[in-house]
Scaffold this motif. Sequence first.
Motif, PDB file in Angstrom:
ATOM      1  N   TYR A 271       0.863  -1.177   0.000  1.00  0.00           N
ATOM      2  CA  TYR A 271       0.000   0.000   0.000  1.00  0.00           C
ATOM      3  C   TYR A 271       0.898   1.225   0.000  1.00  0.00           C
ATOM      4  O   TYR A 271       2.089   1.151   0.312  1.00  0.00           O
ATOM      5  CB  TYR A 271      -0.957   0.013   1.192  1.00  0.00           C
ATOM      6  CG  TYR A 271      -0.301   0.016   2.560  1.00  0.00           C
ATOM      7  CD1 TYR A 271      -0.010   1.210   3.218  1.00  0.00           C
ATOM      8  CD2 TYR A 271       0.014  -1.179   3.212  1.00  0.00           C
ATOM      9  CE1 TYR A 271       0.581   1.219   4.475  1.00  0.00           C
ATOM     10  CE2 TYR A 271       0.600  -1.178   4.469  1.00  0.00           C
ATOM     11  CZ  TYR A 271       0.879   0.017   5.096  1.00  0.00           C
ATOM     12  OH  TYR A 271       1.470   0.035   6.337  1.00  0.00           O
ATOM     13  N   LEU A 273       1.621   5.433   0.994  1.00  0.00           N
ATOM     14  CA  LEU A 273       1.362   6.511   1.933  1.00  0.00           C
ATOM     15  C   LEU A 273       1.968   7.794   1.399  1.00  0.00           C
ATOM     16  O   LEU A 273       2.988   7.763   0.691  1.00  0.00           O
ATOM     17  CB  LEU A 273       1.963   6.194   3.309  1.00  0.00           C
ATOM     18  CG  LEU A 273       1.357   5.001   4.049  1.00  0.00           C
ATOM     19  CD1 LEU A 273       2.261   4.573   5.194  1.00  0.00           C
ATOM     20  CD2 LEU A 273      -0.036   5.333   4.569  1.00  0.00           C
ATOM     21  N   THR A 282       4.658   9.407  -3.103  1.00  0.00           N
ATOM     22  CA  THR A 282       4.241   8.427  -2.101  1.00  0.00           C
ATOM     23  C   THR A 282       5.408   7.523  -1.737  1.00  0.00           C
ATOM     24  O   THR A 282       6.380   7.422  -2.474  1.00  0.00           O
ATOM     25  CB  THR A 282       3.081   7.545  -2.613  1.00  0.00           C
ATOM     26  OG1 THR A 282       3.508   6.846  -3.792  1.00  0.00           O
ATOM     27  CG2 THR A 282       1.855   8.387  -2.937  1.00  0.00           C
ATOM     28  N   HIS A 301      -4.185   5.808   6.289  1.00  0.00           N
ATOM     29  CA  HIS A 301      -3.557   6.903   5.537  1.00  0.00           C
ATOM     30  C   HIS A 301      -3.747   8.229   6.264  1.00  0.00           C
ATOM     31  O   HIS A 301      -2.788   8.995   6.462  1.00  0.00           O
ATOM     32  CB  HIS A 301      -4.150   6.974   4.130  1.00  0.00           C
ATOM     33  CG  HIS A 301      -3.539   8.029   3.261  1.00  0.00           C
ATOM     34  ND1 HIS A 301      -3.904   9.359   3.337  1.00  0.00           N
ATOM     35  CD2 HIS A 301      -2.563   7.962   2.310  1.00  0.00           C
ATOM     36  CE1 HIS A 301      -3.198  10.061   2.470  1.00  0.00           C
ATOM     37  NE2 HIS A 301      -2.379   9.242   1.830  1.00  0.00           N
ATOM     38  N   ASP A 302      -4.984   8.512   6.677  1.00  0.00           N
ATOM     39  CA  ASP A 302      -5.267   9.777   7.368  1.00  0.00           C
ATOM     40  C   ASP A 302      -4.613   9.815   8.752  1.00  0.00           C
ATOM     41  O   ASP A 302      -4.170  10.875   9.209  1.00  0.00           O
ATOM     42  CB  ASP A 302      -6.780   9.974   7.503  1.00  0.00           C
ATOM     43  CG  ASP A 302      -7.461  10.213   6.157  1.00  0.00           C
ATOM     44  OD1 ASP A 302      -6.757  10.451   5.168  1.00  0.00           O
ATOM     45  OD2 ASP A 302      -8.700  10.127   6.102  1.00  0.00           O
ATOM     46  N   THR A 305      -0.901  10.523   8.245  1.00  0.00           N
ATOM     47  CA  THR A 305      -0.749  11.932   7.863  1.00  0.00           C
ATOM     48  C   THR A 305      -0.869  12.845   9.072  1.00  0.00           C
ATOM     49  O   THR A 305      -0.088  13.789   9.244  1.00  0.00           O
ATOM     50  CB  THR A 305      -1.809  12.307   6.804  1.00  0.00           C
ATOM     51  OG1 THR A 305      -1.633  11.491   5.643  1.00  0.00           O
ATOM     52  CG2 THR A 305      -1.695  13.778   6.417  1.00  0.00           C
ATOM     53  N   ASN A 328       5.192   1.626   8.825  1.00  0.00           N
ATOM     54  CA  ASN A 328       3.974   2.378   8.523  1.00  0.00           C
ATOM     55  C   ASN A 328       4.131   3.875   8.790  1.00  0.00           C
ATOM     56  O   ASN A 328       3.677   4.706   7.994  1.00  0.00           O
ATOM     57  CB  ASN A 328       2.815   1.811   9.344  1.00  0.00           C
ATOM     58  CG  ASN A 328       1.465   2.365   8.945  1.00  0.00           C
ATOM     59  OD1 ASN A 328       1.078   2.320   7.783  1.00  0.00           O
ATOM     60  ND2 ASN A 328       0.725   2.895   9.907  1.00  0.00           N
TER      61      ASN A 328
END
Length: 462
Positions: A271, A273, A282, A301-302, A305, A328
Motif C-alpha cells: 500500500y 502513503l 508516495t 492513511h489519514d 498523515t 507504517n
Amino acid sequence: MAQFFKAKPNKSKQLSSKLSLEITQLDHLGAGMAQYQGKVVFVAGGLPDEKVTVQLTEQKKNYAKAKLIKIDQASAQRREPNCPHYVECGGCDLQHLDVAAQRDHKQNALIDLMSKLGRDLVADEIVAPAITGEAWHYRRRARLATVFDKNTNHLQLGFRQTASSKIVSITQCNVLAKPLSDLITPFAANLNQLKSKSNLGHLELSQAENGLFAVLRVTKILPASDIRWLTEFAATHDICLLLQDNDNQLTQLHPQLLTEAGKQKVTLPFYSLAAENHPQQTVRCEFTPSNFVQVNGPINHDMVTQAVSWLDPQADERVLDLFCGVGNFSLPLASSAAKVIGVEGVPDMVQQAKNNAALNQLDNLSFHHADLSADLTHEKWLGKIDKLLLDPARAGAFESLQWLKKMRPKKVVYVSCNPASLARDSKVLIDQGYQLSKIGMVDMFPQTHHIEAMALFELNVS
C-alpha cells in the motif's frame, strides 16, 4: 461414616430470575450499564435509554453481568444489524447502534478515560476532530478459520463464534472489502473439492494496491491434483494465491514468476502513503502474511498523515519510532529528510521494514530489533532524540516509557488501540514533565467497540 467431596455451586455463575432494568450508558467496551441492588450490571447488546429484560449470568462483589433477554423499550439510536451472521459471529459487536452514535460514544469514552487523570487535562480546545471513513466494507484484510469434520467430510470456513472457539460458517462479511467478501462463498466451495482438505489451516484474504491476495495455510504437502485445482481457481478469480507451510515459507501458485537465479519470486502486497512535504509523491509499504498492518487503508492513511503533521519532523532532527512494524510511520517520517530510527520486536517485520527502506531509497532510515519491554540500557540506538512516535499493541508502552529521561524528546505522538493503556501511560508522560496538547479518536473499526486514539504530548519547558 465416609465423607465424599461435593462441589459447592458457583454462586457467581448462577442464573437469576428475569429482571427489568434501565440502561443508562455504555462502558468503553460497548456494553450497556444499569444499576441493580447497588451494583453496576453490564448488559452486552443494551443501549442507553432502553428498558430491557435480562438474566444475571455472573455476580461479583462490585458488579454483575447479565444476558439480554428482551428489549422492552428500544433506543431511538438502535439499528437492525446489517449482517446475517451478527448474532453468532464475535466480530462486529456494535452493529445495533447508529454509526454516528457509535462515534460519539467512542470519542466520549476516550475523553472520559483520559479525564480521570485530571479534571482539566482534556479541555475542549485540545480535542481533535475524529478521523472517520466508510462504515462498511472497510477491512482490507481478514483471517478466516477452517475446521474439518471427518464425519461429514466437510470443511467449515468462517469466523470464531462469540466467546467460543467454534466456527461460524459465513457467506459474506459486510465490513470486509467487497471483492474479498465476494470470495468467501466460492473459496469455501473450492476448498471442499480438495482431496487434502483435512490438511488445511486458516485462510487469509488481503486487498492491496496490486490486487487481491489469498494465503492458505497447509500442514502437509498438497497433491498435484489439489495444486492444479487451486491454481485454476486463482486464475479464474484473478487472485495471487500463496501457500504457507509449517515453516512459514510461501509458495506462489498464480502467476509463476522466476528470479534470474531460477527461483520462484513471490509477489508481495503493498500500500502507499503520502510522503511528508511531497504531496505528489508516495512511499510504498510492502508486507507479508505474517506482518501486522492496519486493516482500514483510508483511515490508516489519514492517521499517518495526522501523526506526521503533529510531530512536524525537521531535516536536522532525530526521530524515534517505537513498535514500528514494517515502517507504517517510519517511511513517511523519513521522507521529511529527518533521521529516523525504527525499532520493532518481531524479527520478520524488522527485515521487511529494512526491505521497505531500500525499496523507497531512504538512506536516512534505519531499523533495529529489540524487546521493548526489556532492559534497553545497552541498545546503541537509545539516546537523545528530538521527536518520539509510539504505536504499541494493546498492552501499551509502559516499559518503554521508563527510558523517557534518557530520550527526552520535545514531542511525543502516541497512537493507541487501547485507551485504557493510553490513559495509564499518559500518567508516566505527565509525571515526566509533558503536557497533553492534542487528542483525538480514530475510527479504525466501525461497527465494533474498539477505540483507536492518537495523543500529542509536548515537553513543558517553562
